[in-house]
Design a protein around this motif. Structure first.
Motif, PDB file in Angstrom:
ATOM      1  N   LEU B  61       0.818  -1.210   0.000  1.00 18.41           N
ATOM      2  CA  LEU B  61       0.000   0.000   0.000  1.00 18.41           C
ATOM      3  C   LEU B  61       0.848   1.255   0.000  1.00 18.41           C
ATOM      4  CD1 LEU B  61      -3.069   0.536   0.244  1.00 18.41           C
ATOM      5  CD2 LEU B  61      -2.742   0.776   2.713  1.00 18.41           C
ATOM      6  N   VAL B  62       0.412   2.223  -0.835  1.00 20.53           N
ATOM      7  CA  VAL B  62       0.831   3.615  -0.663  1.00 20.53           C
ATOM      8  C   VAL B  62      -0.432   4.384  -0.320  1.00 20.53           C
ATOM      9  CG1 VAL B  62       1.643   5.684  -1.852  1.00 20.53           C
ATOM     10  CG2 VAL B  62       2.844   3.519  -2.148  1.00 20.53           C
ATOM     11  N   ALA B  63      -0.368   5.211   0.711  1.00 15.81           N
ATOM     12  CA  ALA B  63      -1.601   5.783   1.249  1.00 15.81           C
ATOM     13  C   ALA B  63      -1.344   7.167   1.839  1.00 15.81           C
ATOM     14  CB  ALA B  63      -2.161   4.846   2.318  1.00 15.81           C
ATOM     15  N   VAL B  64      -2.426   7.817   2.215  1.00  7.30           N
ATOM     16  CA  VAL B  64      -2.348   9.099   2.915  1.00  7.30           C
ATOM     17  C   VAL B  64      -2.939   8.896   4.308  1.00  7.30           C
ATOM     18  CG1 VAL B  64      -3.130  11.498   2.950  1.00  7.30           C
ATOM     19  CG2 VAL B  64      -2.475  10.420   0.782  1.00  7.30           C
ATOM     20  N   VAL B  65      -2.258   9.434   5.303  1.00  7.73           N
ATOM     21  CA  VAL B  65      -2.715   9.262   6.677  1.00  7.73           C
ATOM     22  C   VAL B  65      -3.971  10.085   6.902  1.00  7.73           C
ATOM     23  CG1 VAL B  65      -2.120   9.539   9.112  1.00  7.73           C
ATOM     24  CG2 VAL B  65      -0.365   8.816   7.453  1.00  7.73           C
ATOM     25  N   GLU B  66      -5.011   9.418   7.415  1.00  9.28           N
ATOM     26  CA  GLU B  66      -6.307  10.081   7.584  1.00  9.28           C
ATOM     27  C   GLU B  66      -6.598  10.408   9.041  1.00  9.28           C
ATOM     28  OE1 GLU B  66      -9.048   9.719   4.735  1.00  9.28           O
ATOM     29  OE2 GLU B  66     -10.748   9.056   5.956  1.00  9.28           O
ATOM     30  N   GLU B  67      -6.084   9.578   9.949  1.00  9.38           N
ATOM     31  CA  GLU B  67      -6.406   9.776  11.365  1.00  9.38           C
ATOM     32  C   GLU B  67      -5.315   9.067  12.166  1.00  9.38           C
ATOM     33  OE1 GLU B  67     -10.105   7.905  12.383  1.00  9.38           O
ATOM     34  OE2 GLU B  67     -10.165   8.758  14.405  1.00  9.38           O
ATOM     35  N   VAL B  68      -4.916   9.670  13.281  1.00  7.04           N
ATOM     36  CA  VAL B  68      -3.897   8.993  14.116  1.00  7.04           C
ATOM     37  C   VAL B  68      -4.393   8.940  15.556  1.00  7.04           C
ATOM     38  CG1 VAL B  68      -1.950   9.701  12.671  1.00  7.04           C
ATOM     39  CG2 VAL B  68      -2.620  11.131  14.602  1.00  7.04           C
ATOM     40  N   GLY B  69      -3.944   7.910  16.273  1.00  5.36           N
ATOM     41  CA  GLY B  69      -4.271   7.767  17.683  1.00  5.36           C
ATOM     42  C   GLY B  69      -3.477   8.758  18.520  1.00  5.36           C
ATOM     43  N   PRO B  70      -3.873   8.938  19.798  1.00  7.42           N
ATOM     44  CA  PRO B  70      -3.259   9.976  20.639  1.00  7.42           C
ATOM     45  C   PRO B  70      -1.784   9.717  20.962  1.00  7.42           C
ATOM     46  CG  PRO B  70      -4.829   8.626  21.890  1.00  7.42           C
ATOM     47  CD  PRO B  70      -5.004   8.258  20.452  1.00  7.42           C
ATOM     48  N   GLU B  71      -1.306   8.483  20.781  1.00  7.91           N
ATOM     49  CA  GLU B  71       0.101   8.226  21.088  1.00  7.91           C
ATOM     50  C   GLU B  71       0.981   8.125  19.850  1.00  7.91           C
ATOM     51  OE1 GLU B  71       0.545   5.000  23.871  1.00  7.91           O
ATOM     52  OE2 GLU B  71      -0.963   5.863  25.215  1.00  7.91           O
ATOM     53  N   VAL B  72       0.440   8.476  18.701  1.00  3.72           N
ATOM     54  CA  VAL B  72       1.260   8.499  17.481  1.00  3.72           C
ATOM     55  C   VAL B  72       2.053   9.802  17.481  1.00  3.72           C
ATOM     56  CG1 VAL B  72       1.211   8.560  14.962  1.00  3.72           C
ATOM     57  CG2 VAL B  72      -0.305   6.998  16.199  1.00  3.72           C
ATOM     58  N   ARG B  73       3.365   9.707  17.350  1.00  8.39           N
ATOM     59  CA  ARG B  73       4.239  10.872  17.556  1.00  8.39           C
ATOM     60  C   ARG B  73       4.838  11.435  16.260  1.00  8.39           C
ATOM     61  NH1 ARG B  73       2.107  11.390  21.866  1.00  8.39           N
ATOM     62  NH2 ARG B  73       2.631  10.150  23.706  1.00  8.39           N
ATOM     63  N   THR B  74       5.207  10.551  15.331  1.00  9.82           N
ATOM     64  CA  THR B  74       6.013  11.025  14.195  1.00  9.82           C
ATOM     65  C   THR B  74       5.222  11.090  12.892  1.00  9.82           C
ATOM     66  OG1 THR B  74       6.807   8.780  13.762  1.00  9.82           O
ATOM     67  CG2 THR B  74       8.154  10.153  15.208  1.00  9.82           C
ATOM     68  N   VAL B  75       4.149  10.351  12.801  1.00  8.62           N
ATOM     69  CA  VAL B  75       3.350  10.319  11.577  1.00  8.62           C
ATOM     70  C   VAL B  75       2.202  11.298  11.740  1.00  8.62           C
ATOM     71  CG1 VAL B  75       1.828   8.870  10.185  1.00  8.62           C
ATOM     72  CG2 VAL B  75       3.959   7.926  11.104  1.00  8.62           C
ATOM     73  N   ARG B  76       1.937  12.098  10.676  1.00  5.76           N
ATOM     74  CA  ARG B  76       0.894  13.134  10.790  1.00  5.76           C
ATOM     75  C   ARG B  76      -0.203  12.958   9.738  1.00  5.76           C
ATOM     76  NH1 ARG B  76       4.786  18.461  11.517  1.00  5.76           N
ATOM     77  NH2 ARG B  76       5.906  17.639  13.327  1.00  5.76           N
ATOM     78  N   VAL B  77      -1.372  13.423  10.087  1.00  5.21           N
ATOM     79  CA  VAL B  77      -2.487  13.408   9.133  1.00  5.21           C
ATOM     80  C   VAL B  77      -2.058  14.162   7.872  1.00  5.21           C
ATOM     81  CG1 VAL B  77      -4.847  14.248   8.707  1.00  5.21           C
ATOM     82  CG2 VAL B  77      -4.260  13.197  10.921  1.00  5.21           C
ATOM     83  N   GLY B  78      -2.321  13.556   6.724  1.00  6.24           N
ATOM     84  CA  GLY B  78      -1.947  14.176   5.456  1.00  6.24           C
ATOM     85  C   GLY B  78      -0.633  13.673   4.886  1.00  6.24           C
ATOM     86  N   ASP B  79       0.168  12.958   5.709  1.00  7.15           N
ATOM     87  CA  ASP B  79       1.448  12.420   5.206  1.00  7.15           C
ATOM     88  C   ASP B  79       1.199  11.365   4.122  1.00  7.15           C
ATOM     89  OD1 ASP B  79       3.090  13.920   6.833  1.00  7.15           O
ATOM     90  OD2 ASP B  79       3.503  12.302   8.274  1.00  7.15           O
ATOM     91  N   LEU B  80       2.051  11.397   3.115  1.00  9.50           N
ATOM     92  CA  LEU B  80       2.087  10.312   2.134  1.00  9.50           C
ATOM     93  C   LEU B  80       2.990   9.220   2.725  1.00  9.50           C
ATOM     94  CD1 LEU B  80       1.444   9.243  -0.770  1.00  9.50           C
ATOM     95  CD2 LEU B  80       3.537  10.403  -1.518  1.00  9.50           C
TER      96      LEU B  80
END
Lengths: 349, 349
Positions: B61-80
């Motif tokens: 998969l190649v995807a775009v981040v849509e939602e992250v949990g409260p303990e996700v630190r380095t990956v952000r919504v909108g990242d490819l």
């Protein structure tokens, strides 16, 4: 001369046969100082079909050079030599890479072309390549202890060393050795020489594992099979050993090995496999990226360094010899090793 | 959302299923830009027993981040992001050593716990560890070619890369690649990147081997079995290849591999073995000190470097995608790959 022949399972005889003679200009004839019986000799001793003519046996030898062919350049009459268990030209591409057991001109002792080495005399093909000269030692005054440590460089110690070498044992390695025979114990000694911080020896014969502890084993696991696997996993925080040195050759030892190897680790085999197929799929090796290495040890590649180590007193691999018999008692030597009454038997003519 | 399920051999269906939701505070939900079908998906496609409920499938998969949990630190919504085919915490001892496929908290996609990735949305466990962010690329303006090369870093290219990496391919290596599927071709490209001077590709589909030649194959051997072995031995002066990269997983490919590996060489397997036991004894691996390596590729260990290589235009692994279909046509994608009409099919929602 007197030579040992195997006529079938359990049937070893020492007989008078014709002396070997030079056949090629690169041959040498050597006179035995010490020969011995190998764990791998026990495989045919337990399974060989009866033979009317017998098969000459033995492939480990410390000897004195008695005669050399006209094209032998570096080995001289009177030299004390260690004979690698496989002969090789030591000049081809494989030999130069340190893989003398794959020399296209090389081969193994113990057939009617080149005799066995449990004998008074032997013909050595490619003498310059196949003999390791022991420098500055007068054969006549060499002690039994020295001869035994040199004899161990014919096969057993350097087979254990090969296992550790191709397993890339080093200072941060947790090693597990499967098998407390002479090769397994030698693998312990070699692993210590390479700086392994932890060496787990799997074996249940206290007299043998005591030698293993003396040589550097930090833990001994007497359990076998699934229990043995559990015990090694406990000792390694559930992860397993980085390097497993398999010095037996039977399937249960192999199964134990893939049970205790750490993900990403390596199983290095030097026990001659008594099986052709074995588990290597997702559930054994593939799933955890475990690697498989090993094979017949190119001992010639390691002998010069090991001879220097023995002469310097840095290693004492001859301690595996717990029994000395006359060559004429070779049949008894096989019995003692087959019953595990002896760890390894030295034979003197 | 739409998701692909396999109900049995040859029975792939795209259905509407509930959207995935965050379950753990370290999860992320991602929206698919491109998914695809893997050669390893064809194994169950050919053999799966019928299932009443179906099994979610897909792991690339190649995807775009849509939602992250409260303990996700380095990956952000909108990242490819590129999704490795196995998830992992990327903080444990195995992950730090680059063996993310052995992460004790990790696992594989394509079950009812974590869904398959041939779907519109996916829940990614341990998002910080399991996602590789593509820096400085606006997903909306990314070309198909770029998306395909990034998608190849989910599995196929880096699986070929892993084979070459654990086989220690380098400048003086003669490599033989068994298999002209997308992984085999990727192994050719990776071997060239590592400087291999000779790369022999074994395959008989000219359209595929042509891509192999473009990527660095110096020789192509169309023969299989014993004839294929003979041909490779001829090409290597009778010695065989230093490194054999086995990218199929079936027994004939394994047999071919031990037939062509040079003494002292290595067979590096990345085709998921469809067998558990295989020859490893004196006549196959042991006698010539050939080694066996490989396993599921810890692609996360290689992704950051490979993403940089793709963005720099140094590699173009996306060329394995010769067909693009809608996710709704996933069943057709399986048919095209099963019949070898397509090398690899890209799916877009």
């Amino acid at each position: 001369m007197r030579a040992t022949l195997m006529y079938g399972a359990g049937d070893v005889r020492v007989e008078t046969v014709p002396d070997p003679v030079l056949r090629a200009p690169t041959d040498a004839i050597v006179r035995t100082m010490r020969a011995c019986v190998c764990g791998s000799d026990l495989h045919p001793y337990r399974s060989m079909h009866p033979s009317a003519t017998g098969r000459p046996v033995g492939h480990e030898l410390v000897a004195v050079v008695e005669e050399v062919g006209p094209e032998v350049r570096t080995v001289r009459v009177g030299d004390l030599v260690v004979v690698p268990f496989a002969y090789a030209d030591n000049t081809c591409a494989f030999c130069r890479e340190g893989l003398q057991t794959s020399c296209p001109h090389g081969g193994f002792y113990g057939n009617h072309e080149v005799g066995g080495l449990q004998a008074e005399l032997a013909r050595i093909p490619f003498a310059d390549g196949s003999l390791a000269v022991v420098p500055d030692v007068d054969p006549a005054s060499a002690s039994d202890a020295l001869l035994h440590s040199l004899l161990a460089l014919s096969d057993v110690y350097l087979t254990g060393y090969h296992a550790a070498h191709v397993g890339a044992v080093g200072p941060r390695t947790t090693v597990a050795v499967v098998g407390d025979g002479a090769v397994g114990l030698s693998a312990v000694l070699a692993s210590r020489r390479m700086g392994a911080e932890r060496i787990i020896l799997m074996g249940r014969h206290t007299d043998r594992t005591d030698l293993g502890r003396r040589w550097g084993a930090t833990d001994v696991v007497a359990e076998r099979g699934g229990e043995g696997v559990e015990r090694v996993l406990e000792l390694t925080g559930g992860e397993g050993a980085h390097v497993v040195l398999e010095a037996v050759g039977h399937m249960p030892a192999y199964e134990q090995s893939f049970g205790i190897v750490r993900p990403g680790g390596v199983i290095s085999r030097v026990g001659v496999p008594q099986y052709e197929s074995a588990p290597v799929g997702f559930g054994s090796l593939f799933g955890k990226n475990a690697r498989l290495a090993g094979g017949p040890a190119p001992v010639r590649a390691y002998q010069d360094g090991a001879i220097a180590d023995v002469l310097a007193g840095a290693i004492d691999p001859g301690l595996v010899f717990d029994t000395v018999l006359s060559l004429d008692d070779a049949a008894e030597a096989y019995r003692l090793m087959d019953s595990r009454a002896s760890l390894k038997v030295s034979l003197r003519p």
